[in-house]
Design a protein around this motif. Structure first.
Motif, PDB file in Angstrom:
ATOM      1  N   ILE B  24      -6.900  -3.226  21.155  1.00 28.07           N
ATOM      2  CA  ILE B  24      -7.944  -3.087  22.178  1.00 28.07           C
ATOM      3  C   ILE B  24      -8.491  -1.657  22.193  1.00 28.07           C
ATOM      4  CG2 ILE B  24      -8.389  -3.159  24.659  1.00 28.07           C
ATOM      5  CD1 ILE B  24      -6.401  -5.462  24.811  1.00 28.07           C
ATOM      6  N   GLY B  26      -8.341   0.424  19.751  1.00 31.54           N
ATOM      7  CA  GLY B  26      -9.062   0.582  18.478  1.00 31.54           C
ATOM      8  C   GLY B  26     -10.467   0.017  18.585  1.00 31.54           C
ATOM      9  N   SER B  27     -10.616  -1.121  19.288  1.00 34.37           N
ATOM     10  CA  SER B  27     -11.942  -1.714  19.498  1.00 34.37           C
ATOM     11  C   SER B  27     -12.825  -0.772  20.299  1.00 34.37           C
ATOM     12  CB  SER B  27     -11.832  -3.030  20.267  1.00 34.37           C
ATOM     13  OG  SER B  27     -11.015  -3.925  19.607  1.00 34.37           O
ATOM     14  N   ILE B  29     -12.630   2.500  20.455  1.00 32.27           N
ATOM     15  CA  ILE B  29     -13.020   3.633  19.618  1.00 32.27           C
ATOM     16  C   ILE B  29     -14.057   3.181  18.590  1.00 32.27           C
ATOM     17  CG2 ILE B  29     -12.161   5.305  17.921  1.00 32.27           C
ATOM     18  CD1 ILE B  29      -9.584   5.438  19.586  1.00 32.27           C
ATOM     19  N   TYR B  37     -21.686  -1.389  25.532  1.00 31.97           N
ATOM     20  CA  TYR B  37     -20.301  -1.827  25.349  1.00 31.97           C
ATOM     21  C   TYR B  37     -19.458  -1.288  26.496  1.00 31.97           C
ATOM     22  CZ  TYR B  37     -15.673  -2.489  23.383  1.00 31.97           C
ATOM     23  OH  TYR B  37     -14.381  -2.872  23.198  1.00 31.97           O
ATOM     24  N   ARG B  40     -12.374  -1.506  27.432  1.00 28.50           N
ATOM     25  CA  ARG B  40     -11.378  -2.368  28.073  1.00 28.50           C
ATOM     26  C   ARG B  40      -9.982  -1.852  27.788  1.00 28.50           C
ATOM     27  NH1 ARG B  40     -12.705  -8.462  26.788  1.00 28.50           N
ATOM     28  NH2 ARG B  40     -13.615  -8.904  28.791  1.00 28.50           N
ATOM     29  N   GLN B  75      -5.304 -10.979  29.817  1.00 30.40           N
ATOM     30  CA  GLN B  75      -6.644 -10.577  30.237  1.00 30.40           C
ATOM     31  C   GLN B  75      -6.797  -9.064  30.136  1.00 30.40           C
ATOM     32  OE1 GLN B  75      -9.570 -11.964  31.313  1.00 30.40           O
ATOM     33  NE2 GLN B  75      -8.714 -13.833  30.470  1.00 30.40           N
ATOM     34  N   ALA B  76      -7.803  -8.670  29.380  1.00 33.63           N
ATOM     35  CA  ALA B  76      -8.098  -7.243  29.311  1.00 33.63           C
ATOM     36  C   ALA B  76      -9.040  -6.910  30.455  1.00 33.63           C
ATOM     37  CB  ALA B  76      -8.741  -6.900  27.981  1.00 33.63           C
TER      38      ALA B  76
END
Lengths: 138, 128
Positions: B24, B26-27, B29, B37, B40, B75-76
């Motif tokens: 998460i 990593g997403s 970044i 965007y 999360r 859930q994020a």
């Protein structure tokens, strides 16, 4: 249906996206000095727009990678210069030079390279953690 | 076998949660330059409790309320930005880097504990 994303897909695609951005900056800077005879022909700077890509089966889990949503052309008007001797000048003696702002391009380049570095950092950290995990219990 | 599972479960679950959190972050970044965007993250403590099921009081009556205030598992949640940017992106690189570093350290610690447990198990099996 997309397959489940791993950290390598996420950061790898993000690096490709930043690469697209760096290529666009390079093209813009390379064409910064070009001139044309009409405002339509003048070079207009390109800029990729990114879009988050959420894989369908990992919805709601906060995992997302990046896609390039498209390359947009700048709407800035090209600079009009009076230069009657120029071979490309129109009837009124004007030439149109590329609508590229070098400062903006440099900032974009720095940002792209920083974000690229960040993704490399994520990738190498993830890789070392995975390698350590493989060796657990030995 | 069940006892073995139980013995290794706390660390194993922690590792997989840490891994999920790493993806998460990593997403976040990866999407640092994506307009609109929203960054999360997961709350590790409550996620861990909901997976391992520790830390709650037993409820013997229907009117008893669980001590755990957990969000639905997996859930994020969205991060609240300190200074939102104009393009609607809420990724703040310093925050993400900090969380990522923290998560990495915790992952390595969990790994250490797991190896320790495996070593203990081995020495018990060998009767050393």
């Amino acid at each position: 249906m997309m397959k489940a994303l791993t950290i390598f897909d996420i950061s790898g695609r993000a690096m490709s996206a930043q690469q697209v951005r760096l290529n666009a900056v390079a093209s813009n800077l390379a064409n910064a000095q070009t001139v044309a005879g009409t405002p339509e022909e003048a070079y207009k700077s390109m800029r990729p727009i990114f879009k988050a890509n959420f894989p369908s089966q990992q919805m709601g889990q906060g995992v997302a990678t990046v896609d390039t949503d498209g390359i947009y052309r700048s709407t800035l008007p090209p600079e009009k210069k009076y230069s009657p001797q120029h071979p490309k000048a129109d009837e009124q003696g004007y030439i149109y030079s590329a609508a590229v702002d070098p400062q903006e391009e440099m900032i974009d380049m720095l940002e792209a390279s920083r974000q690229y570095q960040n993704n490399i950092e994520v990738l190498s950290t993830a890789k070392s953690l995975i390698l350590k995990t493989l060796n657990v219990g030995k | 076998m069940n006892a073995l599972d139980q013995y290794l479960k706390p660390q194993a679950e922690a590792l997989s949660l840490r891994n999920k959190r790493m993806e998460i972050l990593g997403s976040n970044i990866a999407n640092a330059g994506t307009p609109n965007y929203k960054a999360r993250d997961i709350d590790f403590a409550s996620e861990y409790k909901s997976v391992v099921g520790q830390g709650d009081l037993s409820t013997t009556n229907v009117q008893h309320i669980s001590m755990l205030q957990t969000s639905p598992p997996g859930q994020a949640r969205y991060r609240v930005p300190i200074s939102p940017s104009l393009d609607g992106n809420t990724v703040e690189l310093h925050v993400e880097q900090l969380q990522f570093a923290q998560n990495t350290t915790a992952y390595e610690a969990d790994l250490q504990f797991l190896s320790e447990r495996i070593r203990n198990l081995r020495s018990a099996l060998r009767g050393e």
